[in-house]
Every structure is written in C-alpha cells, then in structure tokens.
Design a protein around this motif. Structure first.
Motif, PDB file in Angstrom:
ATOM      1  N   ALA A 103       1.073  -0.937  -0.102  1.00 44.10           N
ATOM      2  CA  ALA A 103       0.210  -0.114  -0.022  1.00 44.10           C
ATOM      3  C   ALA A 103       0.891   1.650  -0.444  1.00 44.10           C
ATOM      4  O   ALA A 103       0.639   2.352  -0.201  1.00 44.10           O
ATOM      5  N   GLN A 104       2.159   1.155   0.330  1.00 47.74           N
ATOM      6  CA  GLN A 104       3.161   2.557   0.062  1.00 47.74           C
ATOM      7  C   GLN A 104       3.073   3.178  -1.165  1.00 47.74           C
ATOM      8  O   GLN A 104       3.572   3.762  -1.487  1.00 47.74           O
ATOM      9  N   ASN A 105       2.528   2.018  -2.144  1.00 50.45           N
ATOM     10  CA  ASN A 105       2.873   2.651  -3.326  1.00 50.45           C
ATOM     11  C   ASN A 105       1.623   2.700  -4.190  1.00 50.45           C
ATOM     12  O   ASN A 105       1.368   2.922  -5.132  1.00 50.45           O
ATOM     13  N   THR A 106       0.634   2.839  -3.382  1.00 51.00           N
ATOM     14  CA  THR A 106      -0.741   3.778  -3.803  1.00 51.00           C
ATOM     15  C   THR A 106      -0.290   5.225  -3.669  1.00 51.00           C
ATOM     16  O   THR A 106      -0.040   5.659  -2.529  1.00 51.00           O
ATOM     17  N   THR A 107      -0.540   5.735  -4.591  1.00 46.46           N
ATOM     18  CA  THR A 107      -1.627   7.455  -4.653  1.00 46.46           C
ATOM     19  C   THR A 107      -2.752   7.747  -3.366  1.00 46.46           C
ATOM     20  O   THR A 107      -3.179   7.443  -3.473  1.00 46.46           O
ATOM     21  N   SER A 108      -2.763   9.156  -3.089  1.00 48.72           N
ATOM     22  CA  SER A 108      -3.448   9.575  -1.968  1.00 48.72           C
ATOM     23  C   SER A 108      -5.103   9.145  -2.841  1.00 48.72           C
ATOM     24  O   SER A 108      -5.811   9.018  -2.234  1.00 48.72           O
ATOM     25  N   LYS A 151     -14.410  -6.686   5.510  1.00 43.58           N
ATOM     26  CA  LYS A 151     -13.041  -6.381   6.799  1.00 43.58           C
ATOM     27  C   LYS A 151     -11.981  -6.182   5.662  1.00 43.58           C
ATOM     28  O   LYS A 151     -11.970  -6.507   4.209  1.00 43.58           O
ATOM     29  N   ALA A 152     -11.050  -5.233   5.576  1.00 43.90           N
ATOM     30  CA  ALA A 152     -10.225  -5.066   4.772  1.00 43.90           C
ATOM     31  C   ALA A 152      -8.610  -4.464   6.042  1.00 43.90           C
ATOM     32  O   ALA A 152      -8.446  -4.036   7.056  1.00 43.90           O
ATOM     33  N   VAL A 153      -7.473  -5.302   5.826  1.00 43.14           N
ATOM     34  CA  VAL A 153      -6.117  -5.197   5.970  1.00 43.14           C
ATOM     35  C   VAL A 153      -5.876  -4.889   4.643  1.00 43.14           C
ATOM     36  O   VAL A 153      -5.930  -4.923   3.902  1.00 43.14           O
ATOM     37  N   ILE A 154      -4.923  -3.479   5.083  1.00 41.36           N
ATOM     38  CA  ILE A 154      -3.736  -2.284   4.474  1.00 41.36           C
ATOM     39  C   ILE A 154      -2.589  -2.877   5.149  1.00 41.36           C
ATOM     40  O   ILE A 154      -2.401  -2.323   6.097  1.00 41.36           O
ATOM     41  N   THR A 155      -1.204  -2.832   3.863  1.00 45.24           N
ATOM     42  CA  THR A 155      -0.361  -3.321   4.341  1.00 45.24           C
ATOM     43  C   THR A 155       0.519  -2.983   3.453  1.00 45.24           C
ATOM     44  O   THR A 155       0.229  -2.189   2.832  1.00 45.24           O
ATOM     45  N   GLY A 156       2.065  -2.225   4.041  1.00 43.66           N
ATOM     46  CA  GLY A 156       3.351  -1.733   3.200  1.00 43.66           C
ATOM     47  C   GLY A 156       3.901  -1.153   4.357  1.00 43.66           C
ATOM     48  O   GLY A 156       3.992  -1.556   5.813  1.00 43.66           O
ATOM     49  N   ASP A 157       4.895  -1.427   3.391  1.00 42.59           N
ATOM     50  CA  ASP A 157       6.232  -0.919   3.812  1.00 42.59           C
ATOM     51  C   ASP A 157       6.615   0.126   3.794  1.00 42.59           C
ATOM     52  O   ASP A 157       7.365   1.268   2.288  1.00 42.59           O
ATOM     53  N   ILE A 158       6.580   1.497   4.624  1.00 38.38           N
ATOM     54  CA  ILE A 158       6.621   3.252   4.474  1.00 38.38           C
ATOM     55  C   ILE A 158       8.195   3.455   3.579  1.00 38.38           C
ATOM     56  O   ILE A 158       8.487   4.628   3.207  1.00 38.38           O
ATOM     57  N   THR A 159       9.293   2.232   3.901  1.00 36.97           N
ATOM     58  CA  THR A 159      10.937   2.575   3.841  1.00 36.97           C
ATOM     59  C   THR A 159      11.332   2.602   2.543  1.00 36.97           C
ATOM     60  O   THR A 159      11.624   2.638   1.947  1.00 36.97           O
TER      61      THR A 159
END
Length: 336
Positions: free
Chosen positions: A234-239, A254-262
């Motif tokens: 999800a870090q690669n989604t735009t606003s 149910k929604a689960v959003i995962t990502g690595d902001i680094t």
C-alpha cells in the motif's frame, strides 16, 4: 554469580539445549555468561543481572518444550530479545494461537508479540493498517486470517489486490494479454496463497469465485460486500488510489492494508497514500494502525540485521540534514 537450571528429563533437555547445544551458544553470544551443561543440568556463571536474563530465556524455552512445541533458533532469538529489553512478555504467550494450518500441515501462528497484536487488531476492527519492514508477516498473516474466515463461512470471498508499480526497474513491454501483464506484480500474493491452501485448494476456491487476485485499478467502481479484502504494498498507492480503495468497503466486509513506508516506488513528487492515511484517518473508531519493527522480522536472521542497519543509516541521514538546515538558518539570521 553462579546458579543452576535443571530440566526434567534428558529428552526435554536435548530440546531446550538445541542441536549441538545451539540454543545455549546463542544465549552465551548475546549475554556475557558462561553456560556449562552436565546431563539435564545447566550451570550459569556471570554477572547477576545477565544470569537472570539468561535464566529467563531458558525458562521460556523450557515451557515451550513442556507444551510439546518444537523450539527453533528463531524463537530462542526472540526470547533473548524480550529478555534484553527487560519486558515481562514471554514467548509462551504466543503458544496455542493457531490461525490456520498450511497446505503442508504446518500451523500458522504469531511468532512475535507484535504479530499477536496485529492478529487481535484484525479480529476487533473493520479496517486495519499494518505498517512494517519486509519479513514481518504483514500480508501472510492477513491471508491466513482471511482463509480461516472463508472456511468458517464468515466471508463469501477473499479479494487480494496491490498497485502495479515497478520496484525501481523499467520492465518495458511485457508479452501476453492484460492478465499476463499484471501477473508478475501479483506473484507474491499467489505464492502465499499456494503455501496456505496448496495449488489444488487454491484452484477449487478460484473456480468457485471465492478468491480474486487483481491489480488495484480493477477495484474502481465496485462495492465489495461480504468480503475479506487485502491491499498489499500500500506504500505504492497514491492518495487518490487509497481513498478509492477504502470507499469500496461494503456490508459484512473487512479490509487489511499492508505496506512498508521505507520502500516507496512511486515517481518523484507523488505522495504515498499510506503515509497520508496515517494523518487523515487516526482516531476513527473501528479502524486501527498496527506498527511492526525489526524485532518482528521472521525471515533469515540476517534480514533483521539488514533492517536495523538501514534504520540506523536513515536516522543518521536525517540528523545530518537537520544539522545542515540549522547551520543554514543561523547563517541567514546573521545576514538579516
């Protein structure tokens, strides 16, 4: 200080000590103590504080063995990390928490306290954001929870999606139809599904339309009812994409959003929708952010060291930038 640690029988002692006393060597490597095994008895020698920590680790391992658990070096390292930080938490708190059994019969369960908090958050909330470095089980645990819910008929389908963004590489023209072109971006999701369900189990659910794996662009205009939806990377989604995804949630879902902001691969100048979501959505009831760190990495031990090294590097870079800004501000004030 010198103290004794006794294991009930020789079989249990072998499991506690590890193959070739591997577990004991790991403890000695992290704490300045000497551990001398003799039969099913250990003698611990060293500073009182360090001996107490080593003793705590041995107690934790011993409890896992009593429960019939196979203790891996990874679990020993985690028990050591807890003892080093002086936490009251124990690896025993993770025992018995089996979410799902993989296709190969391996129980899928939390390996760290961070992962346990993540699972509890998924049970409590309609939307969960999990942010953390690679190897912390963000997507895999969400999939395991989704498959378990699917089997209990809590959800009618499992939807897996991720943005189709190249990780710093220009792949150029890809042959085949549209599905062939997007499949490489979705391959990590397929791999995790095969591990949890097996190829045959996956195919059966796919034929029943109980599983859908698709790029994020395919979500636009839909309302997703009675579904467990996972947005990976999800870090690669735009606003705009993040807002679009979150507003797809329907009744009983149910929604689960995962990502690595680094590890953001968006073009320069584009803000990550995941970073923005932390600021926009904090404090909403039924929505929770869970943060995992290097201690929650459950891959090769080197991965944990790599994550720590990058964290230290970026902290130093930020400090240098802050220092440069302070010097420039001082110079500007003198000129004024």
């Amino acid at each position: 200080m010198q103290t004794k640690f006794v294991v009930n029988d020789n079989t249990a002692a072998l499991a506690v000590f590890g193959r070739g006393d591997e577990h004991l060597r790991l403890i000695e490597k992290r704490f300045p103590v000497k551990i001398i095994p003799r039969g099913n008895e250990l003698t611990l020698i060293g500073p009182p504080r360090e001996v107490a920590k080593a003793n705590q680790v041995l107690r934790d391992i011993s409890e896992l063995v009593k429960q019939g658990r196979f203790v891996s070096p990874q679990e020993v390292m985690y028990a050591i990390a807890l003892a080093e930080d002086g936490e009251d938490a124990s690896v025993n708190e993770l025992s018995g928490e089996v979410i799902q059994v993989s296709a190969r019969g391996k129980p899928i369960s939390p390996k760290t306290m961070g992962q346990k908090r993540y699972i509890e958050a998924m049970r409590r909330n309609g939307i969960v954001f999990c942010i953390g470095p690679a190897g912390t089980g963000k997507t895999y645990l969400a999939m395991a929870m989704a498959v378990a819910g699917l089997k209990r008929k809590e959800y009618g389908r499992l939807i897996l999606t991720r943005p189709a963004v190249e990780a710093g590489e220009k792949l150029g023209f890809l042959p085949g139809d549209l599905q062939d072109k997007v499949d490489p971006y979705l391959r990590p999701l397929y791999d995790a599904l095969y591990d949890i369900l097996g190829v045959e189990g996956y195919q059966k659910l796919l034929e029943r339309r109980a599983i859908e794996v698709a790029p994020l662009a395919y979500m636009r205009g839909r309302t997703l009812d009675d579904s467990f939806i996972i947005l990976d990377e999800a870090q690669n989604t735009t606003s705009e994409q993040m807002k679009m995804f979150l507003t797809r949630l329907g009744f009983g879902s149910k929604a689960v959003i995962t990502g690595d902001i680094t590890q953001i691969d968006l073009p320069s100048g584009k803000e990550s929708g995941l970073i923005e979501a932390q600021q926009v959505l904090s404090g909403i009831e039924g929505l929770e952010f869970v943060y995992l760190g290097d201690r929650d990495v459950v891959r090769h031990p080197l991965v944990q060291k790599i994550v720590k090294a990058y964290e230290r590097y970026h902290i130093l870079q930020d400090m240098k930038k802050a220092g440069s800004r302070t010097i420039l501000d001082g110079q500007e004030s003198k000129l004024a």
